[in-house]
Design an enzyme around this catalytic site. Structure first.
Site, short mmCIF file in Angstrom:
data_model
loop_
_atom_site.label_atom_id
_atom_site.label_comp_id
_atom_site.label_asym_id
_atom_site.label_seq_id
_atom_site.Cartn_x
_atom_site.Cartn_y
_atom_site.Cartn_z
N PRO A 158 0.86 -1.39 -0.28
CA PRO A 158 0.04 -0.11 -0.18
C PRO A 158 0.83 1.30 -0.04
O PRO A 158 1.95 1.27 0.69
CB PRO A 158 -0.90 -0.11 1.41
CG PRO A 158 0.06 -0.84 2.11
CD PRO A 158 0.84 -1.89 1.48
N ARG A 176 -0.92 4.74 -0.84
CA ARG A 176 -1.99 5.91 -0.36
C ARG A 176 -2.32 5.68 1.03
O ARG A 176 -2.60 6.65 1.90
CB ARG A 176 -3.16 5.87 -1.26
CG ARG A 176 -4.16 6.76 -1.17
CD ARG A 176 -5.42 6.51 -2.03
NE ARG A 176 -5.13 6.34 -3.40
CZ ARG A 176 -5.05 7.14 -4.51
NH1 ARG A 176 -5.31 8.21 -3.99
NH2 ARG A 176 -4.62 6.81 -5.69
N ARG A 186 -4.04 16.31 -8.54
CA ARG A 186 -5.10 15.19 -8.73
C ARG A 186 -6.54 15.58 -9.22
O ARG A 186 -7.10 14.97 -10.09
CB ARG A 186 -5.29 14.31 -7.33
CG ARG A 186 -3.78 13.58 -6.95
CD ARG A 186 -4.03 12.86 -5.45
NE ARG A 186 -4.58 11.79 -6.00
CZ ARG A 186 -5.94 11.57 -5.77
NH1 ARG A 186 -6.75 12.33 -5.15
NH2 ARG A 186 -6.65 10.44 -6.08
N TYR A 212 -7.17 13.59 -12.46
CA TYR A 212 -8.25 12.47 -12.25
C TYR A 212 -9.67 13.00 -11.98
O TYR A 212 -10.70 12.02 -11.59
CB TYR A 212 -7.86 11.93 -11.27
CG TYR A 212 -6.57 11.36 -11.23
CD1 TYR A 212 -5.88 10.36 -12.47
CD2 TYR A 212 -5.53 11.42 -10.13
CE1 TYR A 212 -4.67 9.93 -12.30
CE2 TYR A 212 -4.23 11.16 -10.32
CZ TYR A 212 -3.81 10.32 -11.46
OH TYR A 212 -2.29 9.85 -11.37
N CYS A 255 -2.40 29.10 -15.78
CA CYS A 255 -3.41 29.55 -16.98
C CYS A 255 -3.98 28.47 -17.65
O CYS A 255 -3.73 28.05 -18.58
CB CYS A 255 -2.57 30.63 -17.86
SG CYS A 255 -2.15 31.92 -17.25
N GLU A 256 -4.69 27.60 -16.81
CA GLU A 256 -5.69 26.54 -17.60
C GLU A 256 -6.90 26.47 -16.96
O GLU A 256 -6.98 26.49 -15.71
CB GLU A 256 -4.88 25.22 -17.24
CG GLU A 256 -3.45 24.99 -17.89
CD GLU A 256 -3.25 23.62 -18.55
OE1 GLU A 256 -4.30 22.87 -18.76
OE2 GLU A 256 -2.07 23.44 -19.04
N1 LLP Z 1 2.08 -1.10 -6.43
C1 LLP Z 1 2.55 -0.72 -7.37
C2 LLP Z 1 2.98 -1.81 -8.31
C3 LLP Z 1 1.82 0.47 -7.94
O1 LLP Z 1 1.74 0.73 -9.13
C4 LLP Z 1 1.23 1.28 -7.04
C5 LLP Z 1 0.78 2.43 -7.31
C6 LLP Z 1 1.03 0.83 -5.74
C7 LLP Z 1 1.68 -0.20 -5.11
C8 LLP Z 1 0.40 1.99 -4.70
O2 LLP Z 1 -0.71 1.84 -4.69
P1 LLP Z 1 -1.61 2.75 -3.76
O3 LLP Z 1 -1.62 1.73 -2.40
O4 LLP Z 1 -0.96 3.91 -3.43
O5 LLP Z 1 -3.17 2.86 -4.37
N2 LLP Z 1 -1.18 9.20 -8.93
C9 LLP Z 1 -2.37 8.37 -8.63
C10 LLP Z 1 -2.29 6.86 -8.25
C11 LLP Z 1 -1.07 6.34 -9.07
C12 LLP Z 1 -0.47 4.83 -8.35
C13 LLP Z 1 0.09 4.00 -9.38
N3 LLP Z 1 0.67 2.80 -8.68
C14 LLP Z 1 -3.47 9.27 -7.62
O6 LLP Z 1 -2.92 10.34 -7.40
O7 LLP Z 1 -4.30 8.81 -7.43
#
Ligand code: LLP
Length: 462
Positions: A298, A300, A336, A340, A378-379
């Site tokens: 994890p 996030r 973000r 997204y 500026c977007e």
């Molecule tokens: N493992 C791998 C192989 C990953 O590619 C990722 C995230 C994680 C673990 C961790 O995922 P998490 O637990 O953080 O969800 N920038 C995007 C998120 C991109 C995540 C990419 N990979 C956002 O702000 O939502």
């Protein structure tokens, strides 16, 4: 649903529904001390990230409690700050790194090879060179590989160390299509070829694991996809342990089912029931062959609710259609929402002035007004929210943008020649600047270096 429907102005008091256990499943933006945040903004300016290391530790602890028998690896990409890495390492998590730069940071923070997992996604040559070099000194480091071609590239560099095979499980999940990796061809070896590829890899490398990641920001409604991925990975582990010919099976140590555990960005969204997710994960992967552990990674979940972004209102503009509240943080500080359409809770901490110069009333005494909060870029897409009910913002008010600790500073950039913000870490109540605010001079450092090198003949890219 418009932001306005979803948003209720948060109360100043901690939400008791979440705090009963002492280590609540989420810290909402309303749970932060308004006075403390206002003091930090006054002292360090805005935009300012605030990251609470105590909350990072609590999140690590909840993960360890929910998954007591699993290897827990922190996905460093969510927040690479040294203070966070130190806290995570001390909490006993390993580090999962996506690049040479992240491996470098994790090493510097004291993660030894045995706690380092490098996930190579179409790795640039320089990254592979660097990691192979590191592995000579740290042979317990593991490289997770999602293409046979990448295995060949490692072998060409003389690497025969620990490898984990990344599988494309054919099932993805996540808060936005751009972060659903599980079914995307870019990631991993297709499931139906994974067993053969893993066995082949074991002839050249020390194959220690198999890996899959569904995507990022899996919410309670998507747990079926998570379970499906986990079940497939359990099945693959059993298949590998039981070959139908005489070749010895690869000596797998773990099945890594990735990260992706979501956090509730919206105020009324319930937090993930982590113990239930853990239980479902264990059930879906079982029975694992003897000696094979479960692993998760994890990002996030570890850092998101430990961070807020503070931003100051600089311009309030009533228009016939909407009330536009201009702030000093935008898509360069927190990408973000623009990238997204991500929702981040926003709390008005007040402190501003009316147009006649008098003190504006405290936020609790203002009416909830639908506003667009827009940054200085500026977007058109440079908004932190639209049609969101906030305690009617006045110029000079401080806004706290919540759940900003994951992929916040990490995705900050210098577009429009805007210096990146500062970051303060809170540790047991003490605040320290851990990333200084960039200056206008920082914006041109690499150009000036290049020009200097050109002038003294050392080459532009030295
Ligand atoms: N493992 C791998 C192989 C990953 O590619 C990722 C995230 C994680 C673990 C961790 O995922 P998490 O637990 O953080 O969800 N920038 C995007 C998120 C991109 C995540 C990419 N990979 C956002 O702000 O939502």
């Amino acid at each position: 649903m418009s932001d306005c429907d979803a948003a209720a102005e948060p109360t100043a008091e901690p939400s008791d529904r979440d705090t009963a256990a002492g280590n609540p499943p989420v810290r909402r933006v309303s749970d932060w001390s308004a006075d403390r945040l206002a003091d930090l903004a006054s002292e360090h300016g805005t935009p300012l990230y605030v990251q609470d290391l105590d909350r990072v530790r609590e999140n690590c602890e909840r993960l360890r409690d929910a998954f007591p028998d699993a290897d827990v690896r922190y996905a460093v990409k969510a927040h690479t700050g040294r203070a966070v890495l130190d806290a995570v390492r001390e909490a006993g998590l390993d580090a999962e790194c996506a690049s040479a730069g992240e491996v470098d940071r994790a090493l510097a923070a004291g993660f030894g090879g045995g706690r380092l997992h490098y996930t190579a996604v179409n790795p640039p040559a320089g990254d592979l060179d660097y990691v192979v070099d590191v592995a000579e000194a740290e042979p317990d480091l593991t490289v997770t590989v999602g293409a046979v071609d990448t295995l060949d590239r490692l072998a060409e560099r003389g690497y025969d160390g620990r490898v984990c095979v990344r599988v494309n499980p054919g099932v993805g999940a996540g808060h936005h299509e751009k972060v659903r990796t599980g079914g995307a061809a870019k990631f991993g070896i297709p499931y139906d070829r994974a067993a053969a590829a893993t066995r082949d890899a074991a002839e050249r490398f020390d194959v220690v694991g198999i890996h899959a990641h569904a995507g990022s920001g899996i919410d309670p409604d998507q747990l079926d996809s998570h379970r499906e991925l986990v079940a497939r990975m359990g099945e693959l582990a059993r298949e590998l342990a039981d070959p139908d010919d005489d070749t010895p099976p690869p000596d797998i140590e773990y099945v890594d089912v990735g990260g992706g555990f979501g956090v509730p960005y919206e105020e009324e969204e319930p937090p993930l029931d982590l113990p239930a997710v853990a239980e479902a994960t264990r059930e879906a992967v079982a029975p694992l062959p003897a000696g094979v552990d479960l692993a998760i990674e994890p990002g996030r979940y570890v850092v998101a609710d430990a961070g807020v972004l503070l931003t100051r209102v600089n311009t309030v503009k009533p228009t016939p259609d909407e009330r536009v509240v201009g702030v000093d943080a935008g898509m360069t500080d927190l990408l973000r929402p623009a990238m997204y359409d991500a929702y981040h809770p926003i709390r008005n901490l007040g402190g501003g002035r009316e147009s006649d110069g008098s003190d504006a009333p405290t936020p609790e005494d203002r009416s909830a007004t639908p506003v667009t909060v827009a940054g200085p870029i500026c977007e058109t897409g440079d908004t932190l929210c639209t049609d969101r009910a906030l305690a009617d913002p006045a110029r000079g008010d401080l806004l706290a943008v919540g759940i900003a600790g994951a992929y916040g500073y990490e995705m900050a950039n210098q577009y429009n020649s805007r210096p990146r913000p500062a970051e303060v870490a809170l540790d047991d109540g003490t605040a320290a600047v851990v990333r200084r605010r960039e200056t206008l001079g920082d914006l041109t450092t690499v150009e000036r270096d290049a020009n200097r090198n050109r002038a003294d003949g050392t080459g532009a890219d030295r």
